[in-house]
Design an enzyme around this catalytic site. Structure first.
Site, PDB file in Angstrom:
ATOM      1  N   ARG A 449     -43.111  11.872 -19.691  1.00  0.00           N
ATOM      2  CA  ARG A 449     -43.902  10.810 -20.328  1.00  0.00           C
ATOM      3  C   ARG A 449     -43.239   9.440 -20.311  1.00  0.00           C
ATOM      4  O   ARG A 449     -43.906   8.445 -20.381  1.00  0.00           O
ATOM      5  CB  ARG A 449     -44.236  11.204 -21.765  1.00  0.00           C
ATOM      6  N   VAL A 450     -41.937   9.382 -20.258  1.00  0.00           N
ATOM      7  CA  VAL A 450     -41.331   8.048 -20.329  1.00  0.00           C
ATOM      8  C   VAL A 450     -40.512   7.688 -19.105  1.00  0.00           C
ATOM      9  O   VAL A 450     -40.155   6.533 -18.907  1.00  0.00           O
ATOM     10  CB  VAL A 450     -40.428   7.894 -21.583  1.00  0.00           C
TER      11      VAL A 450
END
Ligand code: ATP
Ligand code: MG
Length: 594
Positions: A449-450
């Site tokens: 996600r990051v």
């Protein structure tokens, strides 16, 4: 309710001889000052004692030489730990000298407790009323334990050693120290247990500091966004699920799906880039950990790695604290501005150790018999991963927790918990693993996600369309499974997808350099490998690398050093790859012809 304060109006003075009237007055004045009431002093003759011991209620003021010595020792060790890392050795000696000269015995109250029950590594202690959660207590036999449960009138202690010599009624002393671990540069290259003691027969480790096992995670203000890559060296992960420094990426899958190998390869890939790695083994066979250490040594990776081992044969309390100990070690380096990678292998076994402890402490069991706070157990661990702000030195702690699933069930209690705490997961699948697709990354279920923000420009550019292409391939694969006559375009698409999947395979302990990943992806997505027979694909790839190393080394170096490549360079990669492909295809034909 009974009035506790009114009942105890006598203090006992243990000494070899009776105190003089003047001494007696001094003691009574001391007690009055301390407890704000009139307390009578009673002398109890004790020929054994040198000096004296004052006992009031449950508190002891120990003025014996042993007591003084113990206090001085505590003080000195505190100073040497606190200053060892910060000042010059000669400065430290001055400090030690000064504190010996200035030493004055403080009338610290020493509480003493008594063992009520003992069994299965859990001790119930009475009488330590002001002890704190997480504090270390010492038993008569010298074994230490950690306060894990506070109840009215008694506490639950988990033992860090054997409970053989602890019996009902034996004494327990407070240390007033929360559980912690010695830390320092000396730990690098070493294998230690969950208490930081070396277990590799390489001698003592020079501690530089002492850190609590549990500390609050860095605040939002002390952090900065994840923006630097933590390359795994695995093309399947770096291309589609890039991990950034400070991120928490879960590695999840059934048993024997290559979970440990992904983490191990990532550690091997950090060679020479300044990242310090910590591998925490929880509840594993001692032999597998020994094998892992051998592999690390073989690739010269122990020179920047610490292994914390709490194997399956060790008491549950040690398995429970091991990840926190590893994190405390990691934070020491992070606070010095270093980048740290920590692997928790694995948190399912950690949860099981914690469940065993909690049941023995008679906490009420919840879902799947885990105690209610098992989510908090892992969230407070993983929250400590961070990328610190520039003011805080810019260090980072990247976590790769590992979780084992049963029959691919990611919706079980512990997996869902940890999925929700982490910033993404690499999902490894048995089916793929047995089909030879290794690392067995399930492209559809994995996510990061990051990390996208942290991916190098070169990787981003090269891997741009791969995930989508693979998604299309999977869909098409399902649709076309049962139809025999396919049109040419569909066939081509299938062959292309198959080739891509094959190129994501990678033998273990062979991390790829950035330029190798870039060449593979740029050539593949330009359909250079379209006609290569699938069984020759990996052979082609390794020979293609050799070709580039022989003919285009400066281009390779430039990609590695700058993390970027231009449109022209992209064209060069494609045309060179095509040139080599043609030669390769011809050599295949020659071989067939013979
Ligand atoms: P466990 O559940 O027992 O902890 P695991 O999921 O951690 O297993 P590993 O121990 O990493 O799995 O790997 C299992 C086996 O597969 C090992 O023998 C390892 O050598 C092999 N293996 C893993 N990855 C690869 C790979 N990329 N190529 C070839 N073999 C691999
Ligand atoms: Mg494993």
């Amino acid at each position: 309710m009974e009035n506790k304060t009114s009942e105890k109006l006598t203090a006992y003075l243990y000494a070899a001889a009776a105190p003089s009237e003047e001494q007696k007055n001094r003691f009574e004045a001391f007690l009055k000052n301390k407890y704000d009431k009139e307390i009578k002093l009673e002398w109890i003759e004790d020929k054994e004692i040198k000096g004296f011991k004052l006992v009031y209620d449950r508190e002891i003021y120990n003025w014996t030489p042993e007591g003084r010595f113990a206090q001085l020792k505590d003080k000195l060790s505190e100073i040497s730990l606190r200053y060892a890392s910060k000042s010059q050795p000669d400065q430290m000696i001055t400090l030690l000298k000064k504190s010996i000269e200035d030493f004055e015995l403080e009338a610290v109250a020493e509480e003493e407790g008594k063992v009520k029950t003992v069994g299965d590594g859990i001790v119930v202690v009475e009488g330590l009323d002001s002890v704190r959660y997480g504090e270390i207590v010492v038993f008569e036999s010298g074994v230490k334990g950690m306060v894990q449960d506070l109840r009215r009138g008694e506490i639950g202690v988990i033992l860090f050693g054997e409970d053989d010599e602890i019996t009902d009624g034996s004494l327990v002393r407070r240390t007033k120290k929360t559980a912690g671990i010695a830390v320092g540069e000396g730990f690098i290259g070493r294998v230690v247990d969950a208490l930081g003691n070396p277990v590799d027969n390489k001698g003592d480790i020079q501690a530089m500091d002492y850190r609590a096992l549990e500390t609050p995670a860095p605040s939002i203000i002390d952090r900065q966004p994840v923006n630097e890559p933590m390359d795994t060296g695995l093309i399947s992960i770096d291309s589609m699920f890039p991990i950034g420094r400070g991120q928490r990426e879960l590695i999840i899958g059934d048993r024997q799906t290559g979970k440990t190998t992904v983490a191990l390869d990532t550690i091997i890939n950090q060679k020479g880039n300044g990242v310090i790695c910590i591998y925490v083994a929880i509840g594993q066979k001692a032999s597998s950990v020994a094998q892992l250490v051998r592999t690390l040594n073989k690739f010269d990776a122990m020179s920047y790695t610490i292994v914390v081992n709490a194997s399956a044969s060790e008491p549950a309390p040690l398995q429970y604290i091991a990840p926190y100990a590893g994190t405390a070690l990691g934070e020491y380096f992070m606070d010095k501005g270093k980048d740290v990678l920590i692997v928790y292998d694995d948190l399912s076994k950690h949860a099981i150790a914690y469940r065993a402890l909690s049941l023995l402490l008679e906490r009420s069991p919840g879902r799947e018999a885990y105690p209610g706070d098992v989510f908090y157990l892992h969230s407070r661990l993983l929250e400590r991963s961070a990328h610190l702000s520039a003011e805080k030195g810019g260090g980072s702690l990247t976590a790769l927790p590992i979780v084992e699933t049963q029959a691919g069930d990611v919706s079980a209690y512990i997996p869902t918990n940890i999925i929700s705490i982490t910033d993404g997961q690499i999902f490894l699948e048995s089916e793929l693993f047995f089909a030879g697709q290794r690392p067995a990354v399930n492209v559809g279920l994995s996510v990061s996600r990051v990390g996208g923000a942290a991916q190098t420009k070169a990787m981003k550019k090269a891997a741009g369309g791969v995930r989508l292409d693979l998604a299309q391939y999977r869909e098409m694969e399902v649709f076309t499974q049962f139809s025999s006559d396919l049109d040419d375009a569909t066939k081509k698409q299938l062959v292309y997808g198959q080739g891509l999947m094959r190129l994501l395979r990678q033998p273990q302990s062979h991390p790829m350099k950035l330029h190798e990943k870039v060449i593979t992806l740029v050539a593949a997505t330009a359909h250079v490998m379209q006609d290569i027979p699938i069984e020759s694909m990996l052979d082609f790839r390794s020979k293609l690398f050799d070709y580039f190393h022989a003919n285009n080394m400066s281009l390779c170096n430039s990609i590695d050093d700058n993390g970027i490549f231009s449109e022209d360079e992209k064209k060069t990669i494609i045309s060179e790859a095509e040139k080599f492909r043609d030669d390769y295809m011809n050599s295949l034909v020659d071989e067939d012809g013979e």
